[in-house]
Scaffold this motif. Structure first.
Motif, short mmCIF file in Angstrom:
data_model
loop_
_atom_site.label_atom_id
_atom_site.label_comp_id
_atom_site.label_asym_id
_atom_site.label_seq_id
_atom_site.Cartn_x
_atom_site.Cartn_y
_atom_site.Cartn_z
N LEU A 12 16.88 54.55 82.57
CA LEU A 12 17.93 54.07 81.67
C LEU A 12 17.37 53.67 80.32
O LEU A 12 18.01 53.82 79.28
N LEU A 13 16.17 53.14 80.32
CA LEU A 13 15.53 52.73 79.07
C LEU A 13 15.05 53.93 78.28
O LEU A 13 15.03 53.92 77.04
N VAL A 14 14.68 54.98 78.97
CA VAL A 14 14.14 56.16 78.30
C VAL A 14 15.24 57.02 77.70
O VAL A 14 15.10 57.56 76.61
N VAL A 15 16.40 57.15 78.37
CA VAL A 15 17.46 58.06 77.95
C VAL A 15 17.94 57.78 76.52
O VAL A 15 18.03 58.69 75.69
N PRO A 16 18.25 56.52 76.13
CA PRO A 16 18.73 56.30 74.77
C PRO A 16 17.70 56.69 73.73
O PRO A 16 18.05 57.06 72.61
N LEU A 17 16.41 56.61 74.09
CA LEU A 17 15.38 56.94 73.12
C LEU A 17 15.22 58.44 72.94
O LEU A 17 14.83 58.92 71.87
N THR A 18 15.56 59.21 73.94
CA THR A 18 15.34 60.65 73.88
C THR A 18 16.60 61.43 73.58
O THR A 18 16.53 62.58 73.20
N ALA A 19 17.79 60.80 73.72
CA ALA A 19 19.04 61.55 73.58
C ALA A 19 19.32 61.92 72.13
O ALA A 19 20.02 62.88 71.86
N CYS A 20 18.80 61.17 71.17
CA CYS A 20 19.13 61.38 69.76
C CYS A 20 17.91 61.82 68.96
O CYS A 20 17.85 61.60 67.75
N TRP A 21 16.99 62.45 69.59
CA TRP A 21 15.76 62.81 68.88
C TRP A 21 15.99 63.81 67.75
O TRP A 21 15.26 63.83 66.76
N ASN A 22 17.10 64.60 67.85
CA ASN A 22 17.31 65.65 66.86
C ASN A 22 18.39 65.29 65.84
O ASN A 22 18.81 66.13 65.07
N LEU A 23 18.88 64.02 65.85
CA LEU A 23 19.90 63.60 64.90
C LEU A 23 19.25 63.06 63.63
O LEU A 23 18.21 62.41 63.68
N GLU A 24 19.91 63.33 62.49
CA GLU A 24 19.39 62.83 61.22
C GLU A 24 19.85 61.39 61.00
O GLU A 24 20.97 61.02 61.34
N GLU A 25 18.96 60.58 60.44
CA GLU A 25 19.30 59.20 60.14
C GLU A 25 20.27 59.15 58.97
O GLU A 25 20.29 60.04 58.11
N PRO A 26 21.11 58.09 58.90
CA PRO A 26 22.07 57.99 57.81
C PRO A 26 21.42 58.03 56.43
O PRO A 26 22.01 58.56 55.48
N GLU A 28 19.14 59.77 55.52
CA GLU A 28 18.67 61.13 55.22
C GLU A 28 19.84 62.06 54.96
O GLU A 28 19.65 63.28 54.81
N GLN A 29 21.06 61.51 54.88
CA GLN A 29 22.25 62.32 54.68
C GLN A 29 22.97 61.96 53.39
O GLN A 29 22.95 60.80 52.95
N ALA A 30 23.63 62.94 52.80
CA ALA A 30 24.49 62.74 51.63
C ALA A 30 25.93 62.93 52.10
O ALA A 30 26.33 64.04 52.46
N PHE A 31 26.69 61.85 52.10
CA PHE A 31 28.05 61.88 52.64
C PHE A 31 29.04 62.40 51.58
O PHE A 31 29.17 61.81 50.50
N VAL A 32 29.72 63.48 51.92
CA VAL A 32 30.70 64.10 51.03
C VAL A 32 32.09 63.58 51.38
O VAL A 32 32.55 63.72 52.52
N LEU A 33 32.77 62.95 50.42
CA LEU A 33 34.10 62.40 50.66
C LEU A 33 35.22 63.33 50.19
O LEU A 33 36.36 63.19 50.61
N GLY A 34 34.89 64.26 49.31
CA GLY A 34 35.90 65.18 48.81
C GLY A 34 35.28 66.51 48.43
O GLY A 34 34.15 66.55 47.93
N SER A 35 36.02 67.60 48.68
CA SER A 35 35.54 68.93 48.31
C SER A 35 36.62 69.65 47.52
O SER A 35 37.81 69.54 47.83
N GLY A 36 36.19 70.39 46.51
CA GLY A 36 37.11 71.19 45.71
C GLY A 36 36.67 72.63 45.67
O GLY A 36 35.48 72.92 45.61
N LEU A 37 37.63 73.55 45.72
CA LEU A 37 37.34 74.98 45.66
C LEU A 37 38.02 75.59 44.45
O LEU A 37 39.24 75.50 44.29
N ASP A 38 37.21 76.20 43.58
CA ASP A 38 37.71 76.91 42.42
C ASP A 38 37.18 78.34 42.45
O ASP A 38 36.14 78.62 43.05
N SER A 94 18.59 65.64 47.46
CA SER A 94 17.40 65.42 48.30
C SER A 94 17.75 65.06 49.73
O SER A 94 16.86 64.97 50.58
N ARG A 95 19.03 64.85 50.02
CA ARG A 95 19.47 64.52 51.37
C ARG A 95 20.36 65.64 51.90
O ARG A 95 20.98 66.38 51.13
N ALA A 96 20.46 65.74 53.21
CA ALA A 96 21.28 66.78 53.84
C ALA A 96 22.76 66.47 53.63
O ALA A 96 23.23 65.37 53.94
#
Length: 387
Positions: A12-26, A28-38, A94-96
């Protein structure tokens, strides 16, 4: 037994540490709140995005929250398609880029005229696509222009547009609604429309009709009042303000409707298809500039009749415009026919596009003023000279 318990605890102690190994930290991300298409003159997609700048969001010295002017950044990039533009935009950050918190999608005028159907695949295929994003079309402007607007109450424009729709009594129009209508057998999308005024501020301009049978190209527009009436027929309206001239009262009356209902009945009659639309509204008289007394039963009936007839005339004109000029079933009459007459629908489903302009549509509006307000007759009587 104790050994098995220790082993289970270790797992149980090991699972939380290994379940998110491939997720990006906040961070390291660029949060997009709006998108426009022209759509550019060179035939490319221009993607504009409103991105959160975390360093610009924080607490002020007095303990209250504050937003710095650089809390959000509008960035844009071109590409052969949407994903190519995303990749080119990513090279500037510089962030995903993360689109899972996107609140708004805006379609520029030229893009709507060109047709957006061929650019929708990424929004469906991408697991990050936020189907609860509100979608809008811009009239006579580009989507990127909207992101440069500084609203009155919010630090950025993306949440403001959705709140504006709700404040007018309209139900939110999400991207999932747009997709459902685009894939509908008969109904065409009616997308909320915004435009820029001379003060470089946005205004709600009505609705844009897109042709799902032709790459979702722009067919035409409904103005603000026409779009509200169309949404009343669709059941997407919660409240509505109506002002009409009451000739017998020699003045105008305004009512605020807060209970709106709609009924649509489709029935074949020989070679003709009849569509009966019945709209009802109940509300409060908020202004009375006539010489009638709404607390008097006969005067109230006169006011209600005038309001009903004036509104009915306007809605009939709007329906005729959509049916004869645009030939677009934005009212979901085909879906009503399918539900109410499933047997007859089988013989008509493939020809509904041709049948819609020939429908015999009648509209009946009944408005009731349940509350006359805080006064009886108009104050205008108090200002009139005796004689």
């Amino acid at each position: 037994m104790r050994r098995a318990g220790k082993l289970l605890l270790a797992l149980l102690l090991v699972v939380p540490l290994t379940a998110c190994w491939n997720l990006e930290e906040p961070d390291e991300q660029a949060f997009v709140l709006g998108s426009g298409l022209d759509y550019t003159k060179q035939g490319e997609v221009m993607l504009s995005s409103q991105i959160v700048v975390p360093s610009g969001i924080g607490s002020s010295q007095d303990g209250g929250g504050s937003q710095k002017p650089d809390s959000f950044r509008m960035m844009k990039a071109n590409g052969k398609n949407v994903y190519d533009a995303v990749e080119n935009l990513q090279k500037q950050v510089s962030r995903a880029l993360f689109f899972g918190h996107r609140q708004t999608i805006i379609i520029g005028h030229r893009m709507a005229v060109h047709g957006i159907g061929s650019f929708m695949d990424i929004f469906i295929r991408n697991p990050q696509a936020e189907l609860r994003s509100s979608i809008f079309v811009v009239k006579n402007a580009e989507a990127k222009d909207i992101f440069t607007i500084t609203p009155i109450f919010d630090p950025i424009i993306t949440p403001t547009l959705s709140r504006e729709i709700r404040s007018m009594g309209l139900k939110p129009y999400y991207f999932r609604n747009f997709l459902a209508e685009s894939m509908s057998e008969t109904k065409l999308p009616l997308v909320p429309l915004i435009s820029l005024n001379e003060m470089h501020k946005y205004v709600y301009a009505g609705g844009a009709i897109l042709n799902k049978d032709d790459d979702l190209k722009l067919i035409g527009f409904l103005n603000a009042k026409e779009a509200l009436y169309a949404n009343w027929i669709l059941g997407n309206l919660n409240r509505l303000a109506i002002t009409a001239l009451v000739k017998k009262g020699d003045g105008n009356v305004s009512v605020k409707l807060q209970t709106l209902n709609h009924k649509v009945h489709v029935k074949p009659s020989g070679s003709q298809i009849n569509v009966d639309v019945h709209l009802t509204g109940k509300g409060t008289i908020v202004e009375n500039n006539s010489n009638l007394d709404p607390t008097n039963r006969m005067d109230l009936m006169t006011i209600q009749k005038a309001l009903s007839e004036a509104t009915q005339t306007s809605i009939v004109e709007m329906v005729n415009k959509v049916q004869k000029r645009y030939k677009a079933d934005i009212f979901a009459f085909g879906e009503s026919f399918h539900r109410q007459q499933p047997v007859q629908w089988k013989t008509l489903r493939t020809g509904w596009k041709e049948a819609f302009p020939l429908l015999h549509i009648t509209v009946k509006v009944d408005i009731q003023c349940k509350d006359p307000g805080q006064s009886s007759s108009s104050l205008m009587k108090s200002f009139q000279k005796p004689g």
